[in-house]
Scaffold this active site. Sequence first.
Site, PDB file in Angstrom:
ATOM      1  N   THR A   1       9.488  -8.681 -12.862  1.00  0.00           N
ATOM      2  CA  THR A   1       8.844 -10.022 -12.808  1.00  0.00           C
ATOM      3  C   THR A   1       7.733 -10.197 -11.880  1.00  0.00           C
ATOM      4  O   THR A   1       8.040  -9.686 -10.850  1.00  0.00           O
ATOM      5  CB  THR A   1       9.455 -11.107 -12.900  1.00  0.00           C
ATOM      6  OG1 THR A   1      10.565 -11.091 -14.035  1.00  0.00           O
ATOM      7  CG2 THR A   1       8.861 -12.343 -13.152  1.00  0.00           C
TER       8      THR A   1
ATOM      9  N   GLY B   1      -2.802  -5.652   0.300  1.00  0.00           N
ATOM     10  CA  GLY B   1      -3.197  -7.145   0.639  1.00  0.00           C
ATOM     11  C   GLY B   1      -3.379  -7.529   1.971  1.00  0.00           C
ATOM     12  O   GLY B   1      -4.327  -7.989   2.373  1.00  0.00           O
ATOM     13  N   HIS B   2      -2.559  -7.152   2.718  1.00  0.00           N
ATOM     14  CA  HIS B   2      -2.420  -7.593   4.018  1.00  0.00           C
ATOM     15  C   HIS B   2      -3.158  -7.117   5.091  1.00  0.00           C
ATOM     16  O   HIS B   2      -3.581  -7.423   6.180  1.00  0.00           O
ATOM     17  CB  HIS B   2      -0.672  -7.544   4.641  1.00  0.00           C
ATOM     18  CG  HIS B   2      -0.541  -6.163   5.143  1.00  0.00           C
ATOM     19  ND1 HIS B   2      -0.400  -5.830   6.520  1.00  0.00           N
ATOM     20  CD2 HIS B   2      -0.126  -5.257   4.475  1.00  0.00           C
ATOM     21  CE1 HIS B   2       0.034  -4.768   6.575  1.00  0.00           C
ATOM     22  NE2 HIS B   2       0.521  -4.122   5.253  1.00  0.00           N
TER      23      HIS B   2
ATOM     24  N   GLY C   1       0.758  -1.052   0.043  1.00  0.00           N
ATOM     25  CA  GLY C   1       0.009   0.009  -0.041  1.00  0.00           C
ATOM     26  C   GLY C   1       0.856   1.396  -0.093  1.00  0.00           C
ATOM     27  O   GLY C   1       0.571   2.294  -0.502  1.00  0.00           O
ATOM     28  N   SER C   2       2.158   1.218   0.727  1.00  0.00           N
ATOM     29  CA  SER C   2       2.799   2.360   1.006  1.00  0.00           C
ATOM     30  C   SER C   2       3.584   2.567  -0.511  1.00  0.00           C
ATOM     31  O   SER C   2       3.620   3.780  -0.936  1.00  0.00           O
ATOM     32  CB  SER C   2       3.964   1.932   1.502  1.00  0.00           C
ATOM     33  OG  SER C   2       3.406   1.954   3.159  1.00  0.00           O
TER      34      SER C   2
ATOM     35  N   ASN D   1      -7.001   4.842   9.441  1.00  0.00           N
ATOM     36  CA  ASN D   1      -6.614   3.772   9.993  1.00  0.00           C
ATOM     37  C   ASN D   1      -6.502   3.952  11.563  1.00  0.00           C
ATOM     38  O   ASN D   1      -6.470   2.427  12.434  1.00  0.00           O
ATOM     39  CB  ASN D   1      -5.360   3.316   9.292  1.00  0.00           C
ATOM     40  CG  ASN D   1      -4.358   4.637   9.404  1.00  0.00           C
ATOM     41  OD1 ASN D   1      -4.524   5.404   8.896  1.00  0.00           O
ATOM     42  ND2 ASN D   1      -3.129   4.516  10.376  1.00  0.00           N
TER      43      ASN D   1
ATOM     44  N   CYS E   1       2.775   3.834  16.866  1.00  0.00           N
ATOM     45  CA  CYS E   1       3.390   3.914  15.258  1.00  0.00           C
ATOM     46  C   CYS E   1       4.785   4.693  15.580  1.00  0.00           C
ATOM     47  O   CYS E   1       5.658   4.447  14.999  1.00  0.00           O
ATOM     48  CB  CYS E   1       2.559   4.941  14.477  1.00  0.00           C
ATOM     49  SG  CYS E   1       1.281   3.822  13.741  1.00  0.00           S
TER      50      CYS E   1
HETATM   51  C1  LIG Z   1      -1.434  -0.190   6.222  1.00  0.00           C
HETATM   52  C2  LIG Z   1      -1.741   1.364   5.437  1.00  0.00           C
HETATM   53  C3  LIG Z   1      -0.900   1.726   4.609  1.00  0.00           C
HETATM   54  C4  LIG Z   1       0.303   0.999   4.097  1.00  0.00           C
HETATM   55  O1  LIG Z   1       0.093  -0.132   3.503  1.00  0.00           O
HETATM   56  P1  LIG Z   1       1.261  -1.288   3.339  1.00  0.00           P
HETATM   57  O2  LIG Z   1       0.891  -2.639   2.598  1.00  0.00           O
HETATM   58  O3  LIG Z   1       1.532  -1.758   4.734  1.00  0.00           O
HETATM   59  O4  LIG Z   1       2.552  -0.454   2.934  1.00  0.00           O
HETATM   60  C5  LIG Z   1      -1.250   2.805   3.904  1.00  0.00           C
HETATM   61  N1  LIG Z   1      -2.485   3.500   4.017  1.00  0.00           N
HETATM   62  C6  LIG Z   1      -3.241   2.899   5.250  1.00  0.00           C
HETATM   63  C7  LIG Z   1      -4.541   3.881   5.508  1.00  0.00           C
HETATM   64  C8  LIG Z   1      -3.018   1.822   5.869  1.00  0.00           C
HETATM   65  O5  LIG Z   1      -3.780   1.396   6.696  1.00  0.00           O
END
Ligand SMILES: *Cc1c(COP(=O)(O)O)cnc(C)c1O
Length: 388
Positions: free
Chosen positions: A241, A204-205, A73-74, A153, A327
Site C-alpha cells: 500500500t 526525497g530526504h 534512494g538505496s 555525494n 561513513c
Molecule cells: C543519500 C544517497 C543515497 C541513498 O539514499 P537514501 O534515501 O538515504 O537511501 C544514494 N546515493 C547517493 C549518491 C546518495 O547521496
Amino acid sequence: MADRLVYADNAATTSTSPAVLEAMMPYFGEVYGNPSSLHQKGRAAKAAITEAREKIAALLGAKPNEIYFTASGSEADNWAIKGAAHAMQHRGKHIISTKIEHHAVLHALESLEKEGFEVTYLDTDEVGRVTPEAVASAMREDTILVEIMFANNEIGTIEPIREITAAVKAKNPKTLVFTDAVQAVGAVDINVTELGVDMLAMSGHKIHAPKGIGALYIRNGVRILNLIDGGGQERSRRGGTENVAYIVGFAKALEDAVFGISEGTRVEKMRDRLIDEILKIPSTRLNGPREGRLPGNVNVSFEFIEGESLLLLLDMAGICASTGSACSSASLEPSHVLLTIGVPVEQAHGSLRLSIGRDTTDEDVDYILEKLPAIVERLRMMSPLYNA
Ligand SMILES: *Cc1c(COP(=O)(O)O)cnc(C)c1O
C-alpha cells in the site's frame, strides 16, 4: 555554548521544508483512504498519487508510468542494479560502474559479484570525473548494464551522463544505462529523455522531503524484475500500500527544488567563497573540481589533522559538517572516493565536507569562516606531525 547553529551537512540529509510538510498533512488526516479502494476515500488518495506521479514525470521529462515510488534512494539503487542484472543475465553477466559510487550501489554490485556477475569498477581522474571514452572502452560483448552516478555525494563532481550514455548506446544500444542521481536531482537540470538513460534513482530526504521516500525512473520497455510481489501497486512491480503522504511530499519537494535550480547561483557563490577562503589556510587542498561541481558541495583536506577531531570541535562551535571517514567511522577507513582520486591517505583522514543548501545564509558562511581557521590551527598545534 556556541553562538550559532550552522547546518552544513545537506548531502547527508536536509530539513523537511514547511511547504512540503504542509502539502503532506491532509494525507495523515482526512485523506486516509487506501488508494486501491474504490470508494471516495480511496479515490481521493489515488488521485493524490496520480497527481504526484504526473508532476514528477513532467519535471524530469518522463512519462508518468515510468516513475516508480520506493522507500529510499538505496532501494531504488538496489532495485535498478539487481533487477536489471537478473532480468538480463541470459545476455551476459558483465557490469560497468566506478570506484566512487555510493555504498548503496557498491554493495549491491558486490552482492551480484557473489552470484557470479563480473563488475568493472572504473577509475576517475584527479577530480573524480569519468570519461565517455573510458566507459565505452570497458564495454564487452556481455556488458548488460552501465551504472555511473550523476553527481558524487562526497566531492560534488558532476559526471557527463548524457555523453556517457551516448557512448554506451553507440557501441551497444541494448546495454542498459542507470544513473544514481540522488545528489543531482533538484541541483542540476535533468531531463531523462534528453539524457537517454534507461533508469535514474532519486531520494526525497536529500531535497527537503522526509526520509523514507525515493523513486526510480524506469524507461518504458526496460526489462527489470519486479521488486515486491503484492497487491498490484506500482504497476505490479513494487507491491505494498502506497505511502501516500510521503509521495505527495516528494513531488512537492522536487517541484520546489527544480524551480529553485536557477537560484542555485546564490548557493554557488557561497560555496565558492567558502572554497576560496578555506584554501588560504596553509597546507590545504580542494577535493573535487572547481567547475562542474554540485552547487552546495565543499570538500577540503587539511594536512596534519584528523577529520574526526575537526568534526568534534566544529560541532562544539555549532557547525554540523562531515568528514570523509564518517561513513565508515567504525573502521576508520578513509573514504574510497578520496583514495580513488589520489588523495594521500593522511590527507584523506583530514578531510572535511561542508554541504550547504538553500537554507544556508551569508551569515552562516561568515560564521564558518570565522571559526574554522582557528580550529584547524588549534588542532595542528597539538599534532606531533605538524610540529615536526
Ligand atoms: C543519500 C544517497 C543515497 C541513498 O539514499 P537514501 O534515501 O538515504 O537511501 C544514494 N546515493 C547517493 C549518491 C546518495 O547521496
